[in-house]
Scaffold this motif. Structure first.
Motif, PDB file in Angstrom:
ATOM      1  N   PHE A 274       0.877  -1.170   0.000  1.00 45.73           N
ATOM      2  CA  PHE A 274       0.000   0.000   0.000  1.00 45.73           C
ATOM      3  C   PHE A 274       0.920   1.226   0.000  1.00 45.73           C
ATOM      4  N   PRO A 275       0.978   1.956  -1.116  1.00 44.56           N
ATOM      5  CA  PRO A 275       1.973   3.026  -1.209  1.00 44.56           C
ATOM      6  C   PRO A 275       1.654   4.231  -0.329  1.00 44.56           C
ATOM      7  N   GLY A 276       0.455   4.327   0.164  1.00 43.10           N
ATOM      8  CA  GLY A 276       0.124   5.454   1.041  1.00 43.10           C
ATOM      9  C   GLY A 276      -1.015   6.269   0.465  1.00 43.10           C
ATOM     10  N   GLU A 277      -1.440   7.251   1.272  1.00 39.16           N
ATOM     11  CA  GLU A 277      -2.546   8.112   0.825  1.00 39.16           C
ATOM     12  C   GLU A 277      -1.994   9.305   0.082  1.00 39.16           C
ATOM     13  N   VAL A 278      -2.662   9.645  -1.018  1.00 40.83           N
ATOM     14  CA  VAL A 278      -2.263  10.829  -1.768  1.00 40.83           C
ATOM     15  C   VAL A 278      -3.001  12.017  -1.140  1.00 40.83           C
ATOM     16  N   PRO A 279      -2.272  13.096  -0.785  1.00 36.86           N
ATOM     17  CA  PRO A 279      -2.990  14.239  -0.220  1.00 36.86           C
ATOM     18  C   PRO A 279      -3.852  14.891  -1.307  1.00 36.86           C
ATOM     19  N   ALA A 280      -5.083  15.210  -0.969  1.00 35.64           N
ATOM     20  CA  ALA A 280      -5.966  15.808  -1.978  1.00 35.64           C
ATOM     21  C   ALA A 280      -5.593  17.273  -2.205  1.00 35.64           C
ATOM     22  N   HIS A 281      -4.970  17.886  -1.187  1.00 39.70           N
ATOM     23  CA  HIS A 281      -4.620  19.307  -1.317  1.00 39.70           C
ATOM     24  C   HIS A 281      -3.116  19.442  -1.356  1.00 39.70           C
ATOM     25  N   LEU A 282      -2.657  20.629  -1.718  1.00 36.99           N
ATOM     26  CA  LEU A 282      -1.216  20.835  -1.761  1.00 36.99           C
ATOM     27  C   LEU A 282      -0.677  20.540  -0.357  1.00 36.99           C
ATOM     28  N   PRO A 283       0.318  19.663  -0.266  1.00 34.58           N
ATOM     29  CA  PRO A 283       0.738  19.207   1.056  1.00 34.58           C
ATOM     30  C   PRO A 283       1.300  20.337   1.915  1.00 34.58           C
ATOM     31  N   ASN A 284       0.946  20.318   3.194  1.00 30.85           N
ATOM     32  CA  ASN A 284       1.488  21.326   4.118  1.00 30.85           C
ATOM     33  C   ASN A 284       2.666  20.712   4.885  1.00 30.85           C
ATOM     34  N   ASP A 285       3.220  21.507   5.817  1.00 32.05           N
ATOM     35  CA  ASP A 285       4.425  21.037   6.514  1.00 32.05           C
ATOM     36  C   ASP A 285       4.174  19.741   7.279  1.00 32.05           C
ATOM     37  N   ASP A 286       2.945  19.594   7.824  1.00 29.07           N
ATOM     38  CA  ASP A 286       2.634  18.357   8.569  1.00 29.07           C
ATOM     39  C   ASP A 286       2.836  17.140   7.676  1.00 29.07           C
ATOM     40  N   PHE A 287       2.382  17.275   6.419  1.00 24.47           N
ATOM     41  CA  PHE A 287       2.518  16.141   5.493  1.00 24.47           C
ATOM     42  C   PHE A 287       3.998  15.805   5.303  1.00 24.47           C
ATOM     43  N   TRP A 288       4.799  16.866   5.058  1.00 29.10           N
ATOM     44  CA  TRP A 288       6.214  16.590   4.759  1.00 29.10           C
ATOM     45  C   TRP A 288       6.927  16.018   5.979  1.00 29.10           C
ATOM     46  N   GLN A 289       6.515  16.497   7.178  1.00 29.51           N
ATOM     47  CA  GLN A 289       7.155  15.945   8.372  1.00 29.51           C
ATOM     48  C   GLN A 289       6.739  14.490   8.578  1.00 29.51           C
ATOM     49  N   GLY A 290       5.459  14.193   8.324  1.00 34.22           N
ATOM     50  CA  GLY A 290       4.966  12.831   8.508  1.00 34.22           C
ATOM     51  C   GLY A 290       5.447  11.901   7.394  1.00 34.22           C
ATOM     52  N   GLN A 291       5.582  12.435   6.187  1.00 35.41           N
ATOM     53  CA  GLN A 291       5.971  11.681   4.982  1.00 35.41           C
ATOM     54  C   GLN A 291       5.283  10.312   4.897  1.00 35.41           C
ATOM     55  N   GLY A 292       3.953  10.386   4.699  1.00 38.51           N
ATOM     56  CA  GLY A 292       3.208   9.142   4.667  1.00 38.51           C
ATOM     57  C   GLY A 292       3.153   8.491   3.293  1.00 38.51           C
ATOM     58  N   PHE A 293       3.915   8.987   2.339  1.00 37.26           N
ATOM     59  CA  PHE A 293       3.768   8.467   0.994  1.00 37.26           C
ATOM     60  C   PHE A 293       5.093   7.915   0.471  1.00 37.26           C
ATOM     61  N   GLU A 294       5.038   6.698  -0.011  1.00 32.47           N
ATOM     62  CA  GLU A 294       6.264   6.130  -0.548  1.00 32.47           C
ATOM     63  C   GLU A 294       5.914   5.094  -1.602  1.00 32.47           C
TER      64      GLU A 294
END
Ligand code: GDP
Length: 475
Positions: A419-439
């Motif tokens: 499961f490669p992860g969830e795609v953010p529906a909106h332009l990713p914010n800092d929380d997304f980059w810190q969490g880095q849930g996508f690979e």
């Protein structure tokens, strides 16, 4: 000889007639490098050439209604434009151990003739079937990044590069070019060998920005994708960024045989004979355009790469702003009336994430798209996979079913379920980059059984792209 010329004139006249009857469409395919242009064109042509029986294009109205009668390859009439290497690309994708074909390096084209049954009864009575000539033109999106150069002189461009060096750790990467260039005496007689050395270092820096930092906003665009200009003197210049050492007023007075004058002359030549010429020879003749965007790789690579891609895409979209006061309208008369944005490689995420992928791309191009629409160009967006490499399913984790993909990963060809992860529906914010849930990992094209190799490549919504691009031309 005369016969040959007459034949060419006749074929040219037929081209103009077909275009005026809407029977000739020049469809341009672009996107930043590795966005998926080669895979898209190969799969599209493969599907069209399969004809009406084998087609798997239900979202393409003319095919769904049984009115698509088939397609044939035709010799290209622009003898000076390289041909799109369809045969080798198809061989690669349909080999017993399939691999990805070589990516787009420059402009190329391929011509097809499509046969279909017109929808209107009146038309059908006059003519049982109709034909449409389709030219598909492939070109690197990076080339459109050069448009702003047309309104800059050499020193103003150099000033812009000075400013850009302060972003994204570029200056650090540019160190060896910056050090060598600092030794250059701009007033000394032009020294070709010395300039060439510095050009090589500048070009290495641009490649490193792309490969190491994952950046796309690179100028001049031809330096990383030179096409047929590889090694030509027109690409032997670099911005003069050592402006704190020498006042601009003095530089402007440099003798006509000096290093500075030669760099300046090459920059001007590049604008006129490379940038402008591409718009005049190719761009103004496009009728329809698809812009492919790989939103997933920059999500993997991190914030810097993602933000830079956004800048590059918005820059690319400037070429489609035909507002009255725009640079484009003043310089050229483009004809594109429909533009389709496609988020590529949708097979890299589970189907429940496709909607997010589409929304993410729409947010990414939102500003540019608004202006394109304001210029009167119809726009559409979709998420697609030109070649579907994965099978969607579910895996059991701690007693619960989770969406997953199964595919062969590029690194070792082994089949994996993930499961490669969830795609953010909106332009990713800092929380997304810190969490880095996508690979995600790269996948290999699917292995087809021998019976399958006769059928077209599996895809996701390639037919919807066709509908948006050509549906109205085949009624
Ligand atoms: P170009 O530079 O725009 O011509 O890009 P390519 O078409 O060569 O694609 C670059 C890479 O992206 C390929 O080598 C593949 O790894 C990947 N790719 C392209 N299209 C697809 C697709 O539809 N699905 C998947 N899974 N990968 C793709």
């Amino acid at each position: 000889m005369a016969k040959h010329v007459l034949k060419q004139v006749k074929s040219g006249a037929k081209d103009i007639l077909n275009r005026s009857l809407d029977r000739h469409v020049r469809l341009a395919v672009t996107g930043l490098s590795r966005a998926g242009k080669t895979a898209f064109i190969t799969s599209l042509v493969d599907h069209l050439l399969q004809g009406p029986v084998q087609h798997q294009l239900p979202l393409w109205q003319v095919a769904r209604e049984g009115r698509f009668l088939g397609a044939q390859r035709m010799p290209q009439v622009n003898f000076h434009v390289p041909s799109f290497d369809y045969d080798n690309a198809k061989k690669a994708l349909k080999a017993p151990q399939p691999f990805w074909p070589e990516s787009t390096q420059g402009v190329s084209e391929i011509r097809l003739k499509l046969k279909y049954q017109p929808k209107s009864v009146l038309w059908r009575n006059i003519n049982h079937s109709a034909e449409m000539t389709l030219d598909i033109v492939d070109y690197p999106g990076e080339w459109l990044l050069d448009l702003p150069l047309l309104s800059l002189d050499y020193l103003s461009w150099s000033e812009q590069i000075v400013a850009s060096l302060e972003q994204n750790g570029r200056a650090q990467l540019a160190q060896s070019w910056l050090n060598s260039g600092a030794q250059l005496d701009p007033f000394a007689p032009a020294d070709e060998a010395l300039l060439n050395d510095i050009v090589l270092q500048y070009t290495d820096y641009l490649h490193a920005s792309k490969d190491t930092l994952g950046l796309h906003h690179i100028q001049p665009g031809r330096f990383v994708l030179p096409g047929e200009l590889k090694g030509a003197p027109v690409l032997a210049f670099f911005p003069f960024v050592w402006l704190q050492n020498t006042p601009q007023e003095e530089l402007k007075k440099a003798g006509k045989d000096s290093n500075f004058a030669l760099l300046n002359a090459r920059f001007e030549y590049y604008k006129k004979h490379v940038v402008k010429q591409f718009y005049q020879q190719h761009f103004v003749k496009f009728d329809r355009q698809i812009v492919l965007l790989d939103c997933l790789t920059p999500l993997n690579e991190g914030k810097q790469s993602f933000v830079d891609m956004q800048t590059a895409i918005n820059q690319i979209l400037q070429s489609f702003h035909y507002g009255r006061s725009s640079l484009m309208k003043r310089l050229f008369s483009p004809a594109i009336d429909k533009l389709v944005f496609a988020a590529t490689k949708a097979d890299h995420v589970t189907p429940d994430q496709h909607e997010n992928l589409l929304t993410l791309m729409s947010n990414l191009v939102c500003e540019g798209q608004k202006q394109v629409a304001f210029s009167g160009i119809e726009t559409h967006s979709l998420a697609l996979a030109a070649v579907k490499t994965s099978q969607a399913g579910h895996v059991d984790f701690q007693g619960q079913a989770h969406p997953a993909l199964t595919a062969r990963q590029s690194s070792d060809g082994e089949s994996v379920s993930l499961f490669p992860g969830e795609v953010p529906a909106h332009l990713p914010n800092d929380d997304f980059w810190q969490g880095q849930g996508f690979e995600f990992v790269d996948f290999l094209p699917p292995i087809q059984t021998s019976a399958d190799s006769l059928t077209p490549l599996p895809h996701i919504r390639l037919d919807l792209a066709l509908e948006h691009l050509l549906g109205d031309k085949l009624l």
